[in-house]
Design an enzyme around this catalytic site. Structure first.
Site, PDB file in Angstrom:
ATOM      1  N   ASP A 140       0.840  -1.200   0.000  1.00 10.04           N
ATOM      2  CA  ASP A 140       0.000   0.000   0.000  1.00 10.04           C
ATOM      3  C   ASP A 140       0.877   1.252   0.000  1.00 10.04           C
ATOM      4  O   ASP A 140       1.744   1.411   0.860  1.00 10.04           O
ATOM      5  CB  ASP A 140      -0.900  -0.034   1.231  1.00 10.04           C
ATOM      6  CG  ASP A 140      -1.915   1.095   1.266  1.00 10.04           C
ATOM      7  OD1 ASP A 140      -2.017   1.846   0.277  1.00 10.04           O
ATOM      8  OD2 ASP A 140      -2.616   1.206   2.288  1.00 10.04           O
ATOM      9  N   GLY A 159      -2.343  -4.846  -1.498  1.00 10.55           N
ATOM     10  CA  GLY A 159      -2.335  -3.403  -1.445  1.00 10.55           C
ATOM     11  C   GLY A 159      -3.299  -2.814  -0.436  1.00 10.55           C
ATOM     12  O   GLY A 159      -3.535  -3.383   0.633  1.00 10.55           O
ATOM     13  N   HIS A 160      -3.883  -1.671  -0.811  1.00 15.40           N
ATOM     14  CA  HIS A 160      -4.690  -0.871   0.118  1.00 15.40           C
ATOM     15  C   HIS A 160      -5.939  -1.619   0.574  1.00 15.40           C
ATOM     16  O   HIS A 160      -6.212  -1.725   1.765  1.00 15.40           O
ATOM     17  CB  HIS A 160      -5.075   0.439  -0.579  1.00 15.40           C
ATOM     18  CG  HIS A 160      -5.716   1.450   0.312  1.00 15.40           C
ATOM     19  ND1 HIS A 160      -5.071   2.015   1.390  1.00 15.40           N
ATOM     20  CD2 HIS A 160      -6.963   2.015   0.288  1.00 15.40           C
ATOM     21  CE1 HIS A 160      -5.873   2.889   1.983  1.00 15.40           C
ATOM     22  NE2 HIS A 160      -7.022   2.894   1.344  1.00 15.40           N
ATOM     23  N   PHE A 161      -6.706  -2.138  -0.367  1.00 13.68           N
ATOM     24  CA  PHE A 161      -7.933  -2.869  -0.026  1.00 13.68           C
ATOM     25  C   PHE A 161      -7.638  -4.360   0.011  1.00 13.68           C
ATOM     26  O   PHE A 161      -8.015  -5.134  -0.871  1.00 13.68           O
ATOM     27  CB  PHE A 161      -9.041  -2.536  -1.024  1.00 13.68           C
ATOM     28  CG  PHE A 161      -9.630  -1.167  -0.825  1.00 13.68           C
ATOM     29  CD1 PHE A 161     -10.357  -0.871   0.309  1.00 13.68           C
ATOM     30  CD2 PHE A 161      -9.430  -0.166  -1.769  1.00 13.68           C
ATOM     31  CE1 PHE A 161     -10.898   0.394   0.515  1.00 13.68           C
ATOM     32  CE2 PHE A 161      -9.967   1.102  -1.585  1.00 13.68           C
ATOM     33  CZ  PHE A 161     -10.700   1.381  -0.434  1.00 13.68           C
TER      34      PHE A 161
END
Length: 365
Positions: free
Chosen positions: A316, A342-344
Site C-alpha cells: 500500500d 495493497g490498500h484494499f
C-alpha cells in the site's frame, strides 16, 4: 437430483419392496398350506423368511425418516448467512449500516476507509456472523448514509466518532471489538478514547496511528493542512477521480484477477454525486486533527493493551508498511501479518485474512 426427487424415489422403492414382500407372503402361505403338517421343518423355515422380510419393510420408513432429518440439518447448516441492511436516525442524520450474526453474540464493529463504505466488508461479514454480531456503518457522505451539504454539516473525524458512538448506543452495543481501516482508524481510536473500557479487541488493516505511516503520498495533503488555500484544495481534486479510485483497488495487488471492477465503479458513482467532492476535500483537511492525537492513541494501546491483530497490505502506497511496525512498540503482544497485497487487502486476500480474523476473535472474545 433435488430433495423432492430423492424423496419420491425412496418412496417408490419402499412401495416396490412392500409389493415384493407381500407377494412372497402369499406364496409362502399357499405353499405352507399345501405342505401342511407333513413337513413342519419347511413350514417353520418359510415363517422365518417371511418374518425377516416383513421386519425389513417395517424398518425402511424409519431409516428414511432418520435420513431425511439428517439431510435437512445439513441443508440448514449450509444455508447462507443473512445480512440485514438498515437505517437509523442518529442526531438528525440517517445512518445506513449492515448487520449480521446472533443478537447476543460478541460485537465486532467494522469501520471503513476512503473512498468506500461498508461495501468493503460485504464478503467478510458472512464469514464472521456465524458467531459474532457484526455491525458495519457508513459515515455521512459515504455509501448509503445521508450526505448533507458540507456548509451545513461538520465533516470531521470527531463528528464521525460521535455519530458511530450514538449508533452503537442505539443498537445496544456496550462492548465491541473494532476492525479499523484507513479513515476507520482515527474514527475508531477516537471512539476508544471516549470509551476505553468498551473496546474488547482491535483488528488493524492499513490504518495509521504513527508519524512513520504518513509518507510521500501525503505530501500534497500536508501542504493543504499548512496553508488551507484554494489552490492547495483544488490541487487535491485528483484524489476523487476514477483514475485514483481504481488505483487504490489495483496498485500493489498480487492477483488482479481477484479484484472486481464493480468496486471502483460502485465507489466512483457515489463520489460523483453533486457536492460530494467538497465533502471529501473537507475530510482531507480535517485529517490533520488526527495527527496530534497519535500520542493519545498510543497511550491507549499501552495502557489498555487490547488484544490486537494487524493484517496489513504491505504494498500500500497510501498507508505503507512503515506504519504497521510501530504498533509493536506499544502493543508488543500484537499479532502482525504483512500480506502481499495493497490498500484494499480484503479484495485480494480474503481467503487468508478471514481465517486469521476468526481465529483471533475466537481466542480473545
Amino acid at each position: 437430483m433435488t430433495f423432492g426427487h430423492y424423496f419420491m424415489c425412496c418412496n417408490y422403492h419402499f412401495h416396490i419392496e412392500q409389493i415384493i414382500v407381500f407377494q412372497w407372503k402369499d406364496m409362502l402361505v399357499s405353499k405352507a398350506a399345501a405342505v401342511g403338517a407333513s413337513n413342519p421343518k419347511e413350514t417353520a423355515m418359510n415363517r422365518l423368511i417371511m418374518s425377516l422380510m416383513l421386519a425389513t419393510v417395517s424398518f425402511t420408513p424409519m431409516s428414511f425418516a432418520a435420513s431425511s432429518t439428517l439431510d435437512q440439518e445439513a441443508i440448514t447448516q449450509q444455508a447462507p448467512v443473512t445480512v440485514h441492511y438498515r437505517v437509523a436516525p442518529i442526531d438528525g442524520v440517517n445512518i445506513f449500516y449492515r448487520e449480521a450474526g446472533p443478537k447476543d453474540g460478541p460485537v465486532v464493529v467494522l469501520l471503513h476507509g476512503f473512498p468506500t463504505s461498508s461495501h468493503m466488508f460485504r464478503n467478510l461479514m458472512p464469514l464472521l456472523a456465524d458467531r459474532y454480531r457484526v455491525i458495519a456503518p457508513d459515515y455521512p457522505g459515504f455509501g448509503q448514509s445521508d450526505a448533507p451539504d458540507h456548509t451545513k454539516f461538520a465533516y470531521t473525524f470527531g463528528h464521525y466518532a460521535d455519530l458511530v458512538d450514538s449508533l452503537l448506543g442505539h443498537l445496544g452495543a456496550k462492548k465491541y471489538a473494532m476492525y479499523v481501516m484507513d479513515y476507520g482508524a482515527p474514527v475508531g481510536y477516537r471512539l476508544a478514547l471516549k470509551h476505553p473500557d468498551r473496546v474488547t479487541a482491535l483488528i488493524v488493516q492499513n490504518g495509521n496511528a504513527y508519524d512513520e505511516g504518513l509518507r510521500e503520498f501525503w505530501d500534497p495533503i500536508k501542504k493543504y493542512w499548512t496553508d488551507a488555500s484554494k489552490e492547495s484544495r483544488d490541487g487535491l481534486s485528483g484524489l476523487v477521480t476514477l483514475e485514483t479510485t481504481k488505483f487504490q483497488y489495483t496498485d500493489g495487488m498480487s492477483d488482479l484477477s481477484r479484484i472486481s471492477p464493480d468496486n471502483w465503479i460502485h465507489d466512483q458513482a457515489l463520489l460523483d454525486r453533486p457536492g460530494n467532492k467538497d465533502i471529501q476535500l473537507d475530510l482531507f483537511y480535517d485529517y490533520r486533527t488526527n495527527v496530534p492525537l497519535y500520542p493519545q492513541f498510543q497511550a491507549f494501546f499501552r495502557d489498555r493493551k487490547p488484544p490486537t491483530l494487524i493484517v496489513w497490505g504491505k504494498n500500500d502506497k497510501i498507508f505503507p508498511a512503515e506504519g504497521a511496525h510501530p504498533y509493536l512498540r506499544d502493543l508488543p503482544d500484537a499479532e502482525l501479518h504483512l500480506l502481499d497485497t495493497g490498500h484494499f487487502a480484503l479484495e485480494d486476500k480474503l481467503d487468508v485474512m478471514a481465517p486469521l480474523i476468526h481465529d483471533f476473535l475466537d481466542r480473545n472474545l
